[in-house]
Design a protein around this motif. Structure first.
Motif, PDB file in Angstrom:
ATOM      1  N   PHE A  87      19.680  46.846 -22.273  1.00  0.00           N
ATOM      2  CA  PHE A  87      19.577  46.483 -20.873  1.00  0.00           C
ATOM      3  C   PHE A  87      20.195  47.598 -20.030  1.00  0.00           C
ATOM      4  CE2 PHE A  87      19.734  42.246 -22.927  1.00  0.00           C
ATOM      5  CZ  PHE A  87      18.539  41.742 -22.440  1.00  0.00           C
ATOM      6  N   PRO A  88      19.697  47.787 -18.813  1.00  0.00           N
ATOM      7  CA  PRO A  88      20.312  48.803 -17.956  1.00  0.00           C
ATOM      8  C   PRO A  88      21.739  48.396 -17.578  1.00  0.00           C
ATOM      9  CG  PRO A  88      18.479  47.711 -16.818  1.00  0.00           C
ATOM     10  CD  PRO A  88      18.557  47.145 -18.198  1.00  0.00           C
ATOM     11  N   ASP A  89      22.590  49.400 -17.381  1.00  0.00           N
ATOM     12  CA  ASP A  89      23.959  49.128 -16.943  1.00  0.00           C
ATOM     13  C   ASP A  89      23.914  48.330 -15.648  1.00  0.00           C
ATOM     14  OD1 ASP A  89      25.053  50.491 -19.064  1.00  0.00           O
ATOM     15  OD2 ASP A  89      25.291  52.371 -17.958  1.00  0.00           O
ATOM     16  N   GLY A  90      24.721  47.303 -15.572  1.00  0.00           N
ATOM     17  CA  GLY A  90      24.799  46.500 -14.361  1.00  0.00           C
ATOM     18  C   GLY A  90      23.867  45.292 -14.340  1.00  0.00           C
ATOM     19  N   ALA A  91      22.968  45.173 -15.316  1.00  0.00           N
ATOM     20  CA  ALA A  91      22.081  44.005 -15.365  1.00  0.00           C
ATOM     21  C   ALA A  91      22.922  42.775 -15.683  1.00  0.00           C
ATOM     22  CB  ALA A  91      20.990  44.199 -16.403  1.00  0.00           C
ATOM     23  N   GLN A  92      22.707  41.697 -14.933  1.00  0.00           N
ATOM     24  CA  GLN A  92      23.527  40.494 -15.060  1.00  0.00           C
ATOM     25  C   GLN A  92      22.830  39.409 -15.866  1.00  0.00           C
ATOM     26  OE1 GLN A  92      24.113  39.429 -10.970  1.00  0.00           O
ATOM     27  NE2 GLN A  92      25.881  40.775 -10.762  1.00  0.00           N
ATOM     28  N   VAL A  93      23.632  38.659 -16.610  1.00  0.00           N
ATOM     29  CA  VAL A  93      23.133  37.497 -17.342  1.00  0.00           C
ATOM     30  C   VAL A  93      23.038  36.334 -16.361  1.00  0.00           C
ATOM     31  CG1 VAL A  93      23.635  35.823 -19.166  1.00  0.00           C
ATOM     32  CG2 VAL A  93      24.181  38.242 -19.509  1.00  0.00           C
ATOM     33  N   LEU A  94      21.895  35.679 -16.337  1.00  0.00           N
ATOM     34  CA  LEU A  94      21.722  34.439 -15.575  1.00  0.00           C
ATOM     35  C   LEU A  94      21.389  33.340 -16.572  1.00  0.00           C
ATOM     36  CD1 LEU A  94      19.629  35.516 -12.456  1.00  0.00           C
ATOM     37  CD2 LEU A  94      22.101  35.260 -12.641  1.00  0.00           C
ATOM     38  N   ILE A  95      21.871  32.136 -16.298  1.00  0.00           N
ATOM     39  CA  ILE A  95      21.676  31.026 -17.229  1.00  0.00           C
ATOM     40  C   ILE A  95      21.005  29.861 -16.511  1.00  0.00           C
ATOM     41  CG2 ILE A  95      22.886  29.336 -18.680  1.00  0.00           C
ATOM     42  CD1 ILE A  95      25.037  31.473 -19.135  1.00  0.00           C
ATOM     43  N   GLY A  96      20.111  29.183 -17.231  1.00  0.00           N
ATOM     44  CA  GLY A  96      19.512  27.943 -16.759  1.00  0.00           C
ATOM     45  C   GLY A  96      18.790  28.053 -15.433  1.00  0.00           C
ATOM     46  N   ASP A  97      19.197  27.215 -14.474  1.00  0.00           N
ATOM     47  CA  ASP A  97      18.507  27.143 -13.186  1.00  0.00           C
ATOM     48  C   ASP A  97      18.533  28.466 -12.422  1.00  0.00           C
ATOM     49  OD1 ASP A  97      17.770  24.512 -13.613  1.00  0.00           O
ATOM     50  OD2 ASP A  97      19.455  23.683 -12.477  1.00  0.00           O
ATOM     51  N   ALA A  98      19.607  29.246 -12.567  1.00  0.00           N
ATOM     52  CA  ALA A  98      19.679  30.531 -11.869  1.00  0.00           C
ATOM     53  C   ALA A  98      18.600  31.485 -12.378  1.00  0.00           C
ATOM     54  CB  ALA A  98      21.066  31.149 -12.037  1.00  0.00           C
ATOM     55  N   LEU A  99      18.380  31.509 -13.686  1.00  0.00           N
ATOM     56  CA  LEU A  99      17.326  32.354 -14.259  1.00  0.00           C
ATOM     57  C   LEU A  99      15.956  31.800 -13.895  1.00  0.00           C
ATOM     58  CD1 LEU A  99      16.349  34.699 -15.982  1.00  0.00           C
ATOM     59  CD2 LEU A  99      16.763  33.280 -18.019  1.00  0.00           C
ATOM     60  N   ARG A 100      15.808  30.487 -13.983  1.00  0.00           N
ATOM     61  CA  ARG A 100      14.533  29.854 -13.640  1.00  0.00           C
ATOM     62  C   ARG A 100      14.122  30.211 -12.209  1.00  0.00           C
ATOM     63  NH1 ARG A 100      11.138  26.001 -12.308  1.00  0.00           N
ATOM     64  NH2 ARG A 100      10.070  24.822 -13.917  1.00  0.00           N
ATOM     65  N   ALA A 101      15.077  30.205 -11.283  1.00  0.00           N
ATOM     66  CA  ALA A 101      14.793  30.521  -9.886  1.00  0.00           C
ATOM     67  C   ALA A 101      14.283  31.952  -9.713  1.00  0.00           C
ATOM     68  CB  ALA A 101      16.037  30.305  -9.036  1.00  0.00           C
ATOM     69  N   LYS A 102      14.665  32.845 -10.621  1.00  0.00           N
ATOM     70  CA  LYS A 102      14.220  34.246 -10.542  1.00  0.00           C
ATOM     71  C   LYS A 102      12.754  34.425 -10.938  1.00  0.00           C
ATOM     72  CE  LYS A 102      17.415  37.109  -9.191  1.00  0.00           C
ATOM     73  NZ  LYS A 102      17.213  37.983  -8.051  1.00  0.00           N
ATOM     74  N   ILE A 103      12.204  33.507 -11.764  1.00  0.00           N
ATOM     75  CA  ILE A 103      10.828  33.714 -12.217  1.00  0.00           C
ATOM     76  C   ILE A 103       9.855  32.609 -11.808  1.00  0.00           C
ATOM     77  CG2 ILE A 103      11.537  35.196 -14.124  1.00  0.00           C
ATOM     78  CD1 ILE A 103      10.894  32.909 -16.012  1.00  0.00           C
ATOM     79  N   ALA A 104      10.336  31.397 -11.588  1.00  0.00           N
ATOM     80  CA  ALA A 104       9.436  30.278 -11.260  1.00  0.00           C
ATOM     81  C   ALA A 104       8.717  30.529  -9.946  1.00  0.00           C
ATOM     82  CB  ALA A 104      10.226  28.979 -11.182  1.00  0.00           C
ATOM     83  N   GLY A 105       7.407  30.359  -9.982  1.00  0.00           N
ATOM     84  CA  GLY A 105       6.590  30.538  -8.789  1.00  0.00           C
ATOM     85  C   GLY A 105       6.363  31.987  -8.402  1.00  0.00           C
ATOM     86  N   LYS A 106       6.669  32.917  -9.303  1.00  0.00           N
ATOM     87  CA  LYS A 106       6.550  34.340  -8.983  1.00  0.00           C
ATOM     88  C   LYS A 106       5.531  35.039  -9.882  1.00  0.00           C
ATOM     89  CE  LYS A 106      11.107  34.783  -7.002  1.00  0.00           C
ATOM     90  NZ  LYS A 106      11.717  33.510  -7.226  1.00  0.00           N
TER      91      LYS A 106
END
Length: 124
Positions: A25-44
């Motif tokens: 992963f690139p330096d600085g990439a953050q781990v998102l879990i559950g709903d936070a990750l879902r919000a990044k991809i759902a509907g996109k």
């Protein structure tokens, strides 16, 4: 041979940036879990191309469906879900179904695939 073509097609759809695929992963990439990750991809919709990869599009619906369209004419559909910090996809045709750890930097989502490649999903 068909599996390799489908794998190459999926990689193009997921926005591989070049012939050399990063294994971290690139330096600085953050781990998102559950709903936070879902919000990044759902509907996109995500896409990309680079090197010898063909332009493609991945669309993740709010309802859990995923659509893949590659400029070569290959198309696939399936279901997606989030498990912890993983994006899991079950394709109807492609042999690349499974889960991959995801990290986020800005609007770009990076996914670690089972073969060790880190691919980037760039919003369209």
């Amino acid at each position: 041979m068909i599996k390799q073509i489908l794998l190459t097609t999926f990689c193009a759809a997921a926005g591989l940036a070049a012939a050399q695929v990063p294994a971290a992963f690139p330096d600085g990439a953050q781990v998102l879990i559950g709903d936070a990750l879902r919000a990044k991809i759902a509907g996109k919709t995500f896409g990309g191309a680079g090197g010898t990869m063909k332009p493609a599009r991945l669309q993740y619906t709010e309802g859990g469906s995923v659509y893949l369209d590659v400029s070569t004419g290959f198309r696939d559909t399936g279901k997606w879900r989030i498990e912890g910090s993983n994006i899991c996809t079950e394709w109807r045709q492609s042999p690349t179904s499974g889960c991959g750890e995801a990290r986020v930097m800005g609007d770009v989502v990076y996914v670690l695939r089972a073969n060790g490649e880190v691919i980037s999903l760039t919003p369209r």
